[in-house]
Write a protein that holds these residues in place. Sequence first.
Motif, PDB file in Angstrom:
ATOM      1  N   TRP A 115       0.679  -1.198  -0.125  1.00 44.04           N
ATOM      2  CA  TRP A 115      -0.106   0.173  -0.007  1.00 44.04           C
ATOM      3  C   TRP A 115       0.809   1.343  -0.006  1.00 44.04           C
ATOM      4  O   TRP A 115       0.612   2.157  -0.717  1.00 44.04           O
ATOM      5  N   GLU A 116       1.958   1.311   0.596  1.00 45.07           N
ATOM      6  CA  GLU A 116       2.712   2.501   1.001  1.00 45.07           C
ATOM      7  C   GLU A 116       3.502   2.729  -0.299  1.00 45.07           C
ATOM      8  O   GLU A 116       3.915   3.966  -0.556  1.00 45.07           O
ATOM      9  N   ALA A 117       4.001   1.437  -0.895  1.00 46.86           N
ATOM     10  CA  ALA A 117       4.844   1.614  -2.053  1.00 46.86           C
ATOM     11  C   ALA A 117       4.051   1.902  -3.440  1.00 46.86           C
ATOM     12  O   ALA A 117       4.623   1.652  -4.492  1.00 46.86           O
ATOM     13  N   THR A 118       2.921   2.107  -3.314  1.00 43.32           N
ATOM     14  CA  THR A 118       1.995   2.219  -4.490  1.00 43.32           C
ATOM     15  C   THR A 118       2.278   3.646  -5.079  1.00 43.32           C
ATOM     16  O   THR A 118       2.701   4.680  -4.591  1.00 43.32           O
ATOM     17  N   ASP A 119       2.329   3.836  -6.533  1.00 40.74           N
ATOM     18  CA  ASP A 119       2.441   4.905  -7.156  1.00 40.74           C
ATOM     19  C   ASP A 119       1.329   6.039  -6.985  1.00 40.74           C
ATOM     20  O   ASP A 119       0.441   6.071  -7.970  1.00 40.74           O
ATOM     21  N   TRP A 120       1.179   6.483  -6.016  1.00 39.32           N
ATOM     22  CA  TRP A 120      -0.014   7.272  -5.538  1.00 39.32           C
ATOM     23  C   TRP A 120      -0.080   8.633  -6.689  1.00 39.32           C
ATOM     24  O   TRP A 120      -1.369   8.979  -7.093  1.00 39.32           O
ATOM     25  N   LEU A 121       1.176   9.089  -6.820  1.00 40.64           N
ATOM     26  CA  LEU A 121       0.968  10.037  -7.889  1.00 40.64           C
ATOM     27  C   LEU A 121       0.405   9.940  -9.158  1.00 40.64           C
ATOM     28  O   LEU A 121      -0.630  10.592  -9.666  1.00 40.64           O
ATOM     29  N   GLN A 122       0.944   8.819  -9.725  1.00 38.43           N
ATOM     30  CA  GLN A 122       0.297   8.293 -10.887  1.00 38.43           C
ATOM     31  C   GLN A 122      -1.306   8.284 -10.798  1.00 38.43           C
ATOM     32  O   GLN A 122      -2.133   8.489 -11.452  1.00 38.43           O
ATOM     33  N   ILE A 123      -1.693   7.404  -9.572  1.00 39.25           N
ATOM     34  CA  ILE A 123      -3.302   7.100  -9.555  1.00 39.25           C
ATOM     35  C   ILE A 123      -4.013   8.488  -9.434  1.00 39.25           C
ATOM     36  O   ILE A 123      -4.836   8.528  -9.984  1.00 39.25           O
ATOM     37  N   LEU A 124      -3.312   9.455  -8.613  1.00 40.39           N
ATOM     38  CA  LEU A 124      -3.921  10.656  -8.691  1.00 40.39           C
ATOM     39  C   LEU A 124      -4.131  11.321 -10.187  1.00 40.39           C
ATOM     40  O   LEU A 124      -5.202  11.864 -10.236  1.00 40.39           O
ATOM     41  N   VAL A 125      -3.004  11.218 -10.773  1.00 39.15           N
ATOM     42  CA  VAL A 125      -3.191  11.966 -12.317  1.00 39.15           C
ATOM     43  C   VAL A 125      -4.221  11.087 -13.034  1.00 39.15           C
ATOM     44  O   VAL A 125      -5.299  11.777 -13.670  1.00 39.15           O
ATOM     45  N   LEU A 126      -4.381   9.787 -12.830  1.00 33.35           N
ATOM     46  CA  LEU A 126      -5.629   8.869 -13.711  1.00 33.35           C
ATOM     47  C   LEU A 126      -6.736   9.502 -13.022  1.00 33.35           C
ATOM     48  O   LEU A 126      -7.629   9.391 -13.746  1.00 33.35           O
ATOM     49  N   TYR A 127      -6.931   9.598 -11.840  1.00 28.63           N
ATOM     50  CA  TYR A 127      -8.316  10.162 -10.916  1.00 28.63           C
ATOM     51  C   TYR A 127      -8.714  11.526 -11.607  1.00 28.63           C
ATOM     52  O   TYR A 127      -9.824  11.751 -12.149  1.00 28.63           O
ATOM     53  N   ASP A 128      -7.639  12.346 -11.834  1.00 31.33           N
ATOM     54  CA  ASP A 128      -8.066  13.674 -12.756  1.00 31.33           C
ATOM     55  C   ASP A 128      -8.310  13.324 -14.005  1.00 31.33           C
ATOM     56  O   ASP A 128      -9.365  13.960 -14.388  1.00 31.33           O
ATOM     57  N   MET A 129      -7.835  12.477 -14.722  1.00 31.81           N
ATOM     58  CA  MET A 129      -8.375  12.212 -16.063  1.00 31.81           C
ATOM     59  C   MET A 129      -9.616  11.571 -15.981  1.00 31.81           C
ATOM     60  O   MET A 129     -10.544  11.920 -16.856  1.00 31.81           O
TER      61      MET A 129
END
Lengths: 120, 404
Positions: B304-318
């Motif tokens: 969970w901690e080592a997840t690419d959260w920034l990428q996920i946040l970008v995908l949510y914005d899309m």
Amino acid sequence: MKYVLMFCDTPDLYDRVDEETAKKTYEEVFAWFTEHGAAGRIADGGAELQPVTTATTVKSSDGGPVVVDGPFSESKEVVGGFTVVDVPDLDAALAMARTWPPLKHPGVSVEVRPIVEHEM
Amino acid sequence: MSPPSPDADAALGAAIRAEAGTIVASLYRLVGDFDVAEEAVQDAVVEALRTWRARGVPERPGAWLQVAARRNALDRLRRNKRLDAVLERMREDVPPSPEPSDVDDRVPLLFGCCHPALAVEARLALTLRAVVGLTTAQVARAFLVTEPTVAQRIVRAKRKIVSAGIPLTMPAPDERAARLDDVLTVAYLMFNEGFVSTSREQGDDRDLADDALWLAGLLATSLPAEAEAVGLLALLTLQHARQPARFDEHGRLVLLRDQDRGRWDRMAIGSGEALLERAAALRAPGRFQLQAAIAACHASAPTWEATDWLQILVLYDMLLRHDRSPVTRLNRGVALAQVRGAHVALEYVDQLGADLDGYHLFHATRADLLRTLGRSDEAATADRRALELTRNPAEQALLRSRLA
């Protein structure tokens, strides 16, 4: 199948729309009828109704029917006119309703209802 | 007779599922009455469950169901005294094979059952019964509602299909995208509704997640050029891959952050990723593909901690460009907490209160953020609110353990 398209709006619609836009919408409505009429989709042209302020309602009551001023329902949207269409299915009726020109104004809606067809 | 094993029941369900929708479609073509056709198949499914559990699945389950459904349809028509022409057609010994066409017979049926003129609950119930072959009782148990409620929903929906002239056909090209979205949404809801089931209490309960995955597969196969259909299959495949880790050995729900990732189905993740690539190659992005991309990020993260959260946040914005729903924004809030901290996320999530006050996961998410911020009293209040709002036993148990 036959459907009635009931064209509804809020009574103040044409207070909110300027005269020129209203005139243009009228022309588009005319073109809409011409186009669908030519394609054989209009079974009965129906009618455009006078404003809801002219409505009078006869209601049932314990003492028999009574006459009251105003429309039957208190809802904000009122029927402003209707037409009867004859098309293969609901999708075809919805496709017609979707192109009803006044729909670009807020508060306008079209209710699509199938007609009861009695078997001969 | 010993009770059949869950595996045998799953096989039985799958055998019915493989045939039911096709038989509804062909019987409808034959009798011209959707209600009669659908009821006849439903009765055949109920008979099949009873008979096959006792004697095993017959060699040709499709033929068995077909014969039973036709007999039931005939009975119904006879009662309705509307058989004249139909009876002649039904006397033919060999069932007429469906006319060859580009799409699976069940796809037009699906478009009809998921028509926007029907209420969403009705679309779900009708699809499960007419296309996936569930019984009314199974649908009722899956949604934790009573059998009469489901039966009434289905009766009303079918009455509307017949009397309002809802076509059971492929929609016109200009309506296709919007209508496909309606169909995919039903499969997606089916997956989510079925997702949180703990144990199957009744022997013949169906795994709705599995049914939804099957339905998404049917759609992706029948409409291979529709990027979102393939995208939905990718999404559900990736999410389903986490299924083995979603419950611990005591049957308790385990959240994504605490799951034993070694139990995830790596094969399924691989095929989910491949499906996502196939969808993306069609160059028509949409909400299901973006959600699949988010699921793929989780699937490839070691923890969970080592997840690419920034990428996920970008995908949510899309994703928000395609889907501005409050639930999507709530989920974005979870990613936001990882990237910019619980404080920022709480402020963002709190704006959704007006829309989501009746949604248990809104309160559960808030509780989580509040706990991170050390505001434990408020967290407990939010958890209690979530507990009041969910009817799902597994979620209730999890929330109770957080409150204990």
